[in-house]
Write a protein that holds these residues in place. Structure first.
Motif, PDB file in Angstrom:
ATOM      1  N   GLU A  69       0.838  -1.210   0.000  1.00 32.28           N
ATOM      2  CA  GLU A  69       0.000   0.000   0.000  1.00 32.28           C
ATOM      3  C   GLU A  69       0.874   1.262   0.000  1.00 32.28           C
ATOM      4  O   GLU A  69       0.639   2.197  -0.770  1.00 32.28           O
ATOM      5  N   GLY A  70       1.914   1.267   0.848  1.00 33.76           N
ATOM      6  CA  GLY A  70       2.820   2.422   0.919  1.00 33.76           C
ATOM      7  C   GLY A  70       3.569   2.626  -0.388  1.00 33.76           C
ATOM      8  O   GLY A  70       3.746   3.758  -0.856  1.00 33.76           O
ATOM      9  N   ALA A  71       3.998   1.531  -1.002  1.00 32.35           N
ATOM     10  CA  ALA A  71       4.717   1.625  -2.278  1.00 32.35           C
ATOM     11  C   ALA A  71       3.814   2.245  -3.341  1.00 32.35           C
ATOM     12  O   ALA A  71       4.251   3.085  -4.145  1.00 32.35           O
ATOM     13  N   TYR A  72       2.543   1.842  -3.329  1.00 29.43           N
ATOM     14  CA  TYR A  72       1.599   2.391  -4.317  1.00 29.43           C
ATOM     15  C   TYR A  72       1.417   3.892  -4.100  1.00 29.43           C
ATOM     16  O   TYR A  72       1.432   4.675  -5.058  1.00 29.43           O
ATOM     17  N   GLU A  73       1.275   4.296  -2.825  1.00 30.09           N
ATOM     18  CA  GLU A  73       1.115   5.737  -2.515  1.00 30.09           C
ATOM     19  C   GLU A  73       2.330   6.529  -2.984  1.00 30.09           C
ATOM     20  O   GLU A  73       2.199   7.607  -3.560  1.00 30.09           O
ATOM     21  N   LEU A  74       3.528   5.984  -2.717  1.00 30.93           N
ATOM     22  CA  LEU A  74       4.741   6.716  -3.121  1.00 30.93           C
ATOM     23  C   LEU A  74       4.803   6.847  -4.640  1.00 30.93           C
ATOM     24  O   LEU A  74       5.109   7.930  -5.166  1.00 30.93           O
ATOM     25  N   PHE A  75       4.484   5.765  -5.340  1.00 31.67           N
ATOM     26  CA  PHE A  75       4.479   5.808  -6.809  1.00 31.67           C
ATOM     27  C   PHE A  75       3.562   6.926  -7.306  1.00 31.67           C
ATOM     28  O   PHE A  75       3.951   7.761  -8.123  1.00 31.67           O
ATOM     29  N   ARG A  76       2.331   6.990  -6.772  1.00 33.20           N
ATOM     30  CA  ARG A  76       1.369   8.026  -7.208  1.00 33.20           C
ATOM     31  C   ARG A  76       1.927   9.413  -6.914  1.00 33.20           C
ATOM     32  O   ARG A  76       1.808  10.347  -7.704  1.00 33.20           O
ATOM     33  N   ASN A  77       2.537   9.559  -5.738  1.00 42.33           N
ATOM     34  CA  ASN A  77       3.081  10.869  -5.343  1.00 42.33           C
ATOM     35  C   ASN A  77       4.236  11.307  -6.244  1.00 42.33           C
ATOM     36  O   ASN A  77       4.336  12.477  -6.598  1.00 42.33           O
ATOM     37  N   ILE A  78       5.096  10.367  -6.609  1.00 39.59           N
ATOM     38  CA  ILE A  78       6.228  10.735  -7.486  1.00 39.59           C
ATOM     39  C   ILE A  78       5.702  11.121  -8.873  1.00 39.59           C
ATOM     40  O   ILE A  78       6.062  12.164  -9.427  1.00 39.59           O
ATOM     41  N   VAL A  79       4.809  10.309  -9.401  1.00 41.94           N
ATOM     42  CA  VAL A  79       4.265  10.581 -10.749  1.00 41.94           C
ATOM     43  C   VAL A  79       3.524  11.928 -10.773  1.00 41.94           C
ATOM     44  O   VAL A  79       3.619  12.687 -11.731  1.00 41.94           O
TER      45      VAL A  79
END
Ligand SMILES: Cc1cc2nc3c(=O)[nH]c(=O)nc-3n(C[C@H](O)[C@H](O)[C@H](O)COP(=O)(O)OP(=O)(O)OC[C@H]3O[C@@H](n4cnc5c(N)ncnc54)[C@H](O)[C@@H]3O)c2cc1C
Length: 381
Positions: free
Chosen positions: A307-317
């Motif tokens: 879940e955290g990895a997905y959030e970080l991905f969205r935030n970087i993009v």
């Protein structure tokens, strides 16, 4: 094209690499210390519905149904006998496509690495991290130097990268518990092999669950156990035979037969995080157990890592990286409190406290309001 470097090819690193791999604006590389990816063949893992939603984005729903299982409930038992206390319907938190799932760890890792053959570099143990305003320089023990625009640190609970970047030694804390893992040769009598069975005992709880429709069962126990400071330092040597024999001698008598029937028995100390660390550099982030390692009594470590990895991905993009840390800390704090509370309640010993706990459990598993607040907040996102 922006370069993404990931340190550590565990569940969190592999998952976020899959997300970037599918985006043409990024080039992703994972640097892994070991010479191959650890598969931990027989052991199982539970993944909650919140996390399945993100795994489906990279094709998890197409994974062969023979390799995963969707239990509908958790049966609570007191001690080792079949004195059932109550049951909790975890399927209440499922949706059509996102269901609480159990599977072998090796199945999950194989699924996560299948599209990453050219992105994973093994034999890369990080030794130094240099950063300036624009670029990040990574130095490895094999003397190679690599550059990247974004650095994602996912090297687990003992994260060396975290200590390097913060310029101080960060040590996790021993959770005063050992994890005992193994594969059951045959199902114990009266076990419900279609669901999760949770046995509560004095300073000892264990969980048995199916990892596929063929009925293969995973065993995991958490036992309270004191370790000296010296033993905690040498945790990697704790898997030798003499240590395992010492531990088995201290296991309560009623569990002995069950433990002796396990294949591939593995015993290891559980370490957890005791603090959150914010990295000051905008384009360097921690995820998974490197961000925060939870006690295992809520089976949420991997689900939260994903879940955290997905959030970080969205935030970087979306160029909103500064939101990541605070939001993640808030969620992890909620999970951490529940994980500690579970461990406390599962390990109660006196007749009176276990009697009261069991009365509460029977009531709480039917109380919608409580379940929404305790589990729904975590299982939904
Ligand atoms: C007993 C037990 C049971 C659990 N059961 C569950 C469960 O049922 N469900 C659940 O959701 N969670 C569970 N968890 C938690 C879950 O296993 C972890 O949270 C999850 O595996 C963390 O993944 P990660 O990718 O962050 O770290 P890891 O899996 O630890 O991966 C870290 C990677 O980084 C690499 N690495 C380390 N150092 C370096 C370096 N210097 N340079 C390069 N690479 C490096 C390592 O070799 C490794 O490949 C359980 C945990 C325990 C202890």
């Amino acid at each position: 094209m922006k370069k993404i470097a990931i340190i550590g090819a565990g569940i969190s690193g592999l998952f976020i690499a899959n997300l970037f791999k599918r985006n043409p604006n990024y080039q992703v590389t994972i640097y892994e210390k070991n010479t191959s990816i650890t598969l931990e063949k027989g052991y199982g893992i539970q993944i909650s519905a919140n996390c399945i939603k993100f795994l489906n984005e990279i094709g998890f729903e197409k994974l062969n149904n023979e390799e995963k299982f969707t239990p509908k409930k958790i049966n609570f038992y007191s001690k080792i006998n079949t004195n059932k206390i109550c049951e909790l319907n975890i399927s209440d938190f499922n949706s059509d496509k996102c269901k609480y799932t159990t599977l072998r760890r090796s199945t999950l890792v194989n699924f996560l690495k299948r599209d990453l053959e050219d992105a994973i570099k093994t034999g890369y143990d990080i030794s130094k991290i240099d950063k300036d305003d624009k670029q990040i320089r990574l130095l490895f023990e094999n003397n190679e130097i690599k550059q990247c625009d974004h650095l994602i640190i996912s090297d687990g609970v003992f994260s060396k990268s975290k200590s390097l970047i913060l310029n101080k030694k960060i040590k996790p804390k021993y959770n005063d518990t050992l994890a005992i893992r193994g594969i059951l040769n045959k199902a114990p009598n009266n076990i419900d092999n279609q669901n999760i069975s949770l046995f509560l005992g004095s300073d000892f709880h264990h969980v048995i669950y199916p990892v596929n429709p063929s009925g293969d069962l995973n065993f995991i126990a958490i036992m309270k156990y004191k370790l000296s400071i010296e033993e905690q330092k040498n945790y990697s040597q704790l898997n030798d035979n003499s240590f395992i024999q010492d531990v088995l001698e201290k296991v309560p008598l009623e569990y002995k037969e069950l433990l002796e029937s396990l294949k591939e028995l593995k015993i290891f100390p559980v370490f957890v995080s005791n603090n959150f660390y914010k990295i000051k550099t905008k384009n360097i982030h921690l995820i998974g157990d490197a961000f925060f390692a939870l006690p295992p009594s809520f089976a949420q470590g991997a689900s939260q890592s994903i879940e955290g990895a997905y959030e970080l991905f969205r935030n970087i993009v979306n160029n909103t990286e500064s939101n990541f840390f605070k939001n993640r800390v808030n969620k992890i704090k909620m999970v951490n409190v529940r994980s500690k509370l579970n461990q406390f309640a599962f390990h109660l010993s006196s007749r009176l406290t276990t009697f009261i706990r069991n009365i509460f459990l029977k009531k709480l598993v039917k109380n919608r309001k409580f379940l929404e607040a305790y589990l729904g907040k975590i299982y939904k996102n």
